[in-house]
Write a protein that holds these residues in place. Structure first.
Motif, short mmCIF file in Angstrom:
data_model
loop_
_atom_site.label_atom_id
_atom_site.label_comp_id
_atom_site.label_asym_id
_atom_site.label_seq_id
_atom_site.Cartn_x
_atom_site.Cartn_y
_atom_site.Cartn_z
N ASN A 27 -20.73 10.14 1.62
CA ASN A 27 -20.47 9.31 2.80
C ASN A 27 -19.24 9.85 3.54
O ASN A 27 -18.17 10.00 2.94
CB ASN A 27 -20.24 7.87 2.35
CG ASN A 27 -19.93 6.94 3.49
OD1 ASN A 27 -18.89 7.06 4.12
ND2 ASN A 27 -20.84 6.01 3.73
N PRO A 28 -19.38 10.16 4.84
CA PRO A 28 -18.25 10.76 5.58
C PRO A 28 -17.00 9.88 5.61
O PRO A 28 -15.88 10.40 5.57
CB PRO A 28 -18.81 10.93 7.00
CG PRO A 28 -20.29 10.90 6.85
CD PRO A 28 -20.58 10.06 5.65
N THR A 45 -4.38 0.61 0.94
CA THR A 45 -4.42 -0.78 0.52
C THR A 45 -5.82 -1.35 0.71
O THR A 45 -6.63 -0.83 1.49
CB THR A 45 -3.42 -1.63 1.33
OG1 THR A 45 -3.79 -1.61 2.70
CG2 THR A 45 -2.00 -1.10 1.17
N TYR A 46 -6.09 -2.42 0.00
CA TYR A 46 -7.39 -3.09 0.06
C TYR A 46 -7.73 -3.49 1.50
O TYR A 46 -8.87 -3.35 1.93
CB TYR A 46 -7.34 -4.32 -0.86
CG TYR A 46 -8.64 -5.07 -0.96
CD1 TYR A 46 -9.66 -4.60 -1.77
CD2 TYR A 46 -8.83 -6.26 -0.26
CE1 TYR A 46 -10.86 -5.30 -1.88
CE2 TYR A 46 -10.02 -6.96 -0.36
CZ TYR A 46 -11.03 -6.47 -1.17
OH TYR A 46 -12.21 -7.15 -1.26
N GLY A 47 -6.75 -3.96 2.24
CA GLY A 47 -6.97 -4.40 3.62
C GLY A 47 -7.33 -3.27 4.57
O GLY A 47 -7.91 -3.50 5.63
N GLU A 48 -6.99 -2.03 4.22
CA GLU A 48 -7.29 -0.89 5.08
C GLU A 48 -8.71 -0.38 4.93
O GLU A 48 -9.20 0.35 5.79
CB GLU A 48 -6.34 0.27 4.76
CG GLU A 48 -4.90 0.01 5.10
CD GLU A 48 -4.03 1.18 4.66
OE1 GLU A 48 -3.62 1.95 5.54
OE2 GLU A 48 -3.81 1.31 3.44
N VAL A 49 -9.37 -0.73 3.85
CA VAL A 49 -10.70 -0.22 3.56
C VAL A 49 -11.73 -0.98 4.40
O VAL A 49 -11.79 -2.20 4.37
CB VAL A 49 -11.04 -0.35 2.06
CG1 VAL A 49 -12.45 0.15 1.78
CG2 VAL A 49 -10.02 0.41 1.23
N ASP A 50 -12.54 -0.22 5.15
CA ASP A 50 -13.62 -0.80 5.94
C ASP A 50 -14.90 -0.77 5.10
O ASP A 50 -15.61 0.23 5.08
CB ASP A 50 -13.80 -0.01 7.24
CG ASP A 50 -14.84 -0.61 8.16
OD1 ASP A 50 -15.46 -1.63 7.79
OD2 ASP A 50 -15.03 -0.06 9.26
N PHE A 51 -15.18 -1.87 4.43
CA PHE A 51 -16.31 -1.94 3.51
C PHE A 51 -17.66 -1.87 4.22
O PHE A 51 -18.67 -1.62 3.57
CB PHE A 51 -16.22 -3.20 2.65
CG PHE A 51 -15.09 -3.15 1.67
CD1 PHE A 51 -15.23 -2.53 0.45
CD2 PHE A 51 -13.86 -3.72 1.99
CE1 PHE A 51 -14.19 -2.46 -0.45
CE2 PHE A 51 -12.81 -3.67 1.09
CZ PHE A 51 -12.96 -3.04 -0.14
N ALA A 55 -21.91 1.82 1.21
CA ALA A 55 -22.60 0.95 0.26
C ALA A 55 -22.11 1.27 -1.16
O ALA A 55 -21.46 2.29 -1.39
CB ALA A 55 -24.10 1.17 0.35
N ALA A 56 -22.47 0.42 -2.10
CA ALA A 56 -22.04 0.61 -3.49
C ALA A 56 -22.54 1.94 -4.04
O ALA A 56 -21.83 2.62 -4.78
CB ALA A 56 -22.51 -0.56 -4.34
N ASP A 57 -23.77 2.33 -3.69
CA ASP A 57 -24.31 3.61 -4.17
C ASP A 57 -23.51 4.80 -3.67
O ASP A 57 -23.45 5.84 -4.32
CB ASP A 57 -25.78 3.77 -3.76
CG ASP A 57 -26.71 2.90 -4.58
OD1 ASP A 57 -26.30 2.45 -5.67
OD2 ASP A 57 -27.85 2.67 -4.14
N ASP A 58 -22.89 4.66 -2.50
CA ASP A 58 -22.06 5.75 -1.95
C ASP A 58 -20.87 6.04 -2.86
O ASP A 58 -20.39 7.17 -2.93
CB ASP A 58 -21.57 5.40 -0.55
CG ASP A 58 -22.69 5.34 0.47
OD1 ASP A 58 -23.71 6.04 0.28
OD2 ASP A 58 -22.55 4.60 1.47
N LEU A 59 -20.39 5.02 -3.56
CA LEU A 59 -19.27 5.22 -4.48
C LEU A 59 -19.68 6.09 -5.66
O LEU A 59 -18.91 6.92 -6.13
CB LEU A 59 -18.73 3.87 -4.96
CG LEU A 59 -18.07 3.02 -3.88
CD1 LEU A 59 -17.75 1.64 -4.43
CD2 LEU A 59 -16.83 3.69 -3.32
#
Length: 97
Positions: A27-28, A45-51, A55-59
């Motif tokens: 994932n880019p 930080t958690y707040g900076e991550v654009d969820f 997707a979970a599979d991308d992790l």
């Protein structure tokens, strides 16, 4: 096997940069935004991550990419260590600076 280190060095300097591992399936957003920052030693930080960007599979794909990257780094380190341990080769002619 004899290696001309000067010739190798010249070829390496002239070589075009290229990716060691293909990253087209990663994932880019995870690769270019989060991973690059983390590898640079930056805090994310958690707040900076654009969820919404992944997707979970991308992790799992990113984790596999990181594992392959670490494996490649280890193999390259072993290659450098092997070259460092190589016996010197005597020249047939004297060379002066």
């Amino acid at each position: 096997m004899n290696i001309d280190l000067k010739k190798l060095e010249r070829k390496l300097w002239r070589a075009e940069p290229e990716k060691t591992l293909p990253d087209d399936k990663v994932n880019p957003y995870l690769l270019n935004v989060l991973l690059r920052r983390l590898q640079a030693g930056e805090d994310v930080t958690y707040g900076e991550v654009d969820f919404s960007q992944f997707a979970a599979d991308d992790l799992r794909v990113l984790a596999d990419y990181i594992n392959r990257q670490n494996g490649m780094s280890a193999r390259l380190s072993r290659l450098v260590e092997d070259m460092d341990r190589a016996e010197p080769y005597c020249c047939t002619a004297r060379v002066f600076c």
